[in-house]
Enzyme design. Structure first.
Site, PDB file in Angstrom:
ATOM      1  N   HIS A  89      45.573  53.919  30.654  1.00 42.01           N
ATOM      2  CA  HIS A  89      46.068  53.210  31.998  1.00 42.01           C
ATOM      3  C   HIS A  89      46.442  53.575  33.706  1.00 42.01           C
ATOM      4  CE1 HIS A  89      43.217  49.911  30.230  1.00 42.01           C
ATOM      5  NE2 HIS A  89      43.642  48.774  30.589  1.00 42.01           N
TER       6      HIS A  89
ATOM      7  N   ASP B  86      43.680  44.153  24.764  1.00 40.90           N
ATOM      8  CA  ASP B  86      42.241  44.528  26.433  1.00 40.90           C
ATOM      9  C   ASP B  86      41.564  43.885  25.824  1.00 40.90           C
ATOM     10  OD1 ASP B  86      42.681  46.465  28.516  1.00 40.90           O
ATOM     11  OD2 ASP B  86      40.759  46.196  27.605  1.00 40.90           O
TER      12      ASP B  86
ATOM     13  N   ARG C 105      34.672  44.968  36.501  1.00 40.03           N
ATOM     14  CA  ARG C 105      34.742  43.685  37.048  1.00 40.03           C
ATOM     15  C   ARG C 105      35.334  44.369  38.687  1.00 40.03           C
ATOM     16  NH1 ARG C 105      39.266  42.808  32.652  1.00 40.03           N
ATOM     17  NH2 ARG C 105      38.158  40.545  31.414  1.00 40.03           N
TER      18      ARG C 105
ATOM     19  N   ARG D 113      45.727  40.358  30.174  1.00 33.42           N
ATOM     20  CA  ARG D 113      47.436  41.094  30.057  1.00 33.42           C
ATOM     21  C   ARG D 113      48.159  39.456  30.397  1.00 33.42           C
ATOM     22  NH1 ARG D 113      45.550  42.577  36.542  1.00 33.42           N
ATOM     23  NH2 ARG D 113      44.151  43.372  35.142  1.00 33.42           N
TER      24      ARG D 113
END
Ligand code: MIC
Ligand code: SF4
Length: 644
Positions: free
Chosen positions: A65, A119, A379, A537
């Site tokens: 990430h 995740d 997303r 998260r």
């Protein structure tokens, strides 16, 4: 009565509770994965638990990430995770090796096993018949320590696939169709199980695209059977030995059935700013575009790259368009080079990015102001791209590539005949970027490397007798964790520094939230339905905790976020009567008396709006374990109490 595949795997791993829909069950976890943006917290939490070695069959830490290193922070986090992994028995996938879900599918996933990952797109593993679930970092830490993972025993939805995809119609269109029908909250409390004749027409990467983006339904997970196609895929990965055949019984009973005839599907796009805002490419029309990004854990497989390269062959990316491609893994990238796909792409003018999440999480490639960007991602929440007014459309790689050449949104069916894309019988296997941990007897020799940006995480106090606090924020429906705790290249490097990252908490909704919450000292947040959808998260719980949020009252919650709130010791309540939501305003004073007693003794918590002078009831449907956790002030305090 026959069993669904979901029930078979869950009951084989059941350690607490009974397989009764809607009740809490505890399952044994075989594998875990973390990524770097959630991993630092997960490993700090793991360290705090004091378990020397992971107790799972396989735990893997990925760096994918936070790969832009524009300061020391991300590089320090990578080193921290690498050293913690080496010491405690965790495999470490080094930066450059690829996106966690893609690599895990290729190199580690095993049909029939349970996997939890810090995740939300961990359900990618469902593409090979795993029960793979996204979770908060603390739950992953507990599972690494051998602890039980708790979920609500899900309903099982059967998606009955018939027919075969038409040329240029993709797996992405299947999941977009499901999203169109079920919406971003349609999967809450459910596992989406794919069955039917159509299953065998889909390859493993296609199945993984579908289970990956099942996260956007809010589903617990999604799963395909493990069949001959799965065996071929694992064989090509040199891992045929882990294959087993897995499927639902013929007379399995499902809670819901969705019928999809693959032959009837057309190319689709999810329009701004929600993955369920789905229209056909034809309906949207020849819209001019500014940017195209291909990659992410949804669509970065070799198969995707083969299709894209075919469309780009001999062409040039339209002069008004920037096309960026991030292959999903080192394996995909190497094979692209071997098969000549890379050359085709470079020739066409593609901007090749490293094998990582990249633009999907706003790590670079933010579009121009108001720019229209087609992305093969999962997303398109407002602001997630890094450009507040960016207009993100989620599409298949086929639509993305055809449009990048044309400069306008293009239906790939206009490209003419589609060749058959066949995956190689053998993938290129080289795991040299996966570092094995040291043996247990050598663990003391490994020093854990901590940078100055790594700060301790906040821990809640045990629940107060009374919560008397003002409403620091009132928000509407479908608030995502990208609203609560935004990501992007500037903020992500602060993932291991809760005090610092908290400065950005809710900034997308209200830039003054941070200061107001700190000034109030303690406060309550009011939300609409599906609050906390999206990412796993736990920062979306830890930052509010740090800022003094004691309770969140909403119309409904998303699964992972509500678990994260409870783990953090923030009380999540839902309105019994949704009309009460309208009566409350920001800065109203709310009082919840004897909150601990109320939680312990029932499933209703009464709240008084002191400012408006009325009381209302909220649902507090917690399991016994959750009640104790909330009273103790979160998972860590609860575990300490249990062990003392
Ligand atoms: C995402 O896609 O939003 C992320 C970034 O992968 C998150 C995890 C995170 O916030 O670090 C997720 O999906 O869980
Ligand atoms: Fe990475 Fe995007 Fe997948 Fe999240 S959704 S894991 S940011 S590629």
């Amino acid at each position: 009565m026959g069993l669904t595949l979901t029930e078979k795997i869950l009951s084989a791993h059941l350690v607490e509770g009974e397989m009764i829909r809607g009740t809490e069950i505890g399952i044994r976890i075989d594998q875990t994965l973390t990524q770097d943006a959630t991993g630092t917290m997960a490993y700090l939490e793991f360290e705090a638990m004091g378990v020397p070695r992971v107790k799972t069959e396989k735990s893997v830490a990925y760096i994918d990430h936070n790969t832009l290193q524009s300061g020391f922070e991300n590089a320090d986090d990578h080193r921290f995770i690498g050293s913690v992994a080496k010491k405690h028995g965790i495999y470490f996938s080094r930066p450059g090796n690829g996106i966690c879900h893609q690599v895990h599918l290729e190199r580690f996933g095993v049909p029939g096993k349970t996997l939890i990952g810090s995740d939300s797109h961990t359900p990618t593993g469902g593409g090979i018949g795993m029960i793979a679930i996204g979770a908060g970092g603390m739950d992953v830490a507990v599972a690494m320590g051998g602890g039980t993972y708790y979920i609500t025993c899900p309903k099982v939805v059967k998606v009955n696939l018939t027919g075969k995809l038409s040329p240029w119609v993709a797996a992405k269109d299947v999941i977009l169709e499901v999203l169109k029908r079920l919406s971003v909250k349609g999967g809450v409390g459910k596992v989406i199980e794919y069955t039917g004749e159509g299953v065998k027409t889909l390859s493993v990467p296609e199945r993984a695209t579908i289970t990956n983006m099942g996260a956007e339904l809010g589903a617990t997970t999604s799963i395909f059977p493990s069949d001959e196609t799965t065996r071929e895929f694992l064989k090509a990965q040199g891992r045929e030995d882990v294959w087993t055949e897995l499927k639902a019984d013929d007379d399995a009973v499902y809670d819901e059935v969705v019928d999809i005839n693959l032959s009837e599907l057309v190319p689709l796009a999810a329009c701004p700013h929600s993955p369920d805002n789905v229209k056909s490419i034809e309906e949207i029309g020849n819209m001019k575009i500014d940017q195209v990004c291909i990659g992410s854990c949804t669509n970065s497989s070799l198969l995707d790259m083969m299709k894209v390269a075919h469309i780009l062959k001999g062409k040039t990316v339209h002069p008004d368009v920037s096309l960026a491609i991030a292959p999903g893994s080192k394996q995909v990238l190497t094979m692209m080079a071997e098969l000549g796909l890379l050359e085709t792409m470079i020739d066409a003018g593609v901007r090749i990015l490293e094998s990582a999440c990249g633009p999907c999480i706003g790590m670079g490639q933010s579009p121009n102001s108001g720019g229209i960007s087609l992305r093969t991602f999962n997303r398109n929440f407002e602001g997630r791209s890094g450009t507040k007014d960016g207009q993100i459309y989620l599409v298949s790689p086929e639509v993305a590539a055809a449009s990048a050449v044309a400069g306008v949104l293009t239906d790939p069916r206009t490209l003419g005949d589609m060749p058959e894309f066949v995956l190689p019988e053998k993938f290129k296997i080289n795991d040299n970027m996966i570092a094995a941990p040291v043996d247990e007897e050598d663990m003391d020799s490994v020093e854990v490397l901590r940078g100055p940006n790594i700060k301790p995480f906040p821990v809640s106090e045990s629940l107060a007798e009374t919560i008397d606090a003002k409403v620091s924020l009132k928000v509407g429906d479908n608030i995502t964790t990208d609203h609560i705790m935004p990501a992007g290249a500037k903020i992500l490097p602060l993932r291991s520094n809760i005090p610092k990252i908290s400065e950005h908490c809710f900034a997308v909704c209200d830039e003054k939230f941070h200061d107001r919450a700190l000034e109030l000292g303690k406060s309550i947040v009011i939300g609409g339905s599906n609050y906390g959808q999206g990412s796993s998260r736990e920062h979306a719980a830890l930052a509010p905790l740090y800022l003094g949020v004691k309770a969140v009252i909403t119309k409904s919650f998303a699964r992972i976020h509500v678990a994260n709130l409870i783990n953090a010791g923030i009380v999540p309540l839902t309105f019994k009567n949704e009309a009460d939501y309208d009566k409350i305003d920001q800065m109203d004073e709310l009082k919840i008396e004897h909150i601990g007693e109320q939680i312990k003794n029932g499933s209703t918590v009464v709240v008084t709006d002191v400012t408006k002078g009325f009381t209302f009831e909220t649902n507090a449907d917690f399991s016994e374990r959750q009640k104790q956790m909330l009273c103790a002030g979160g998972l860590l305090n609860y575990t300490k109490q249990l062990n003392s």
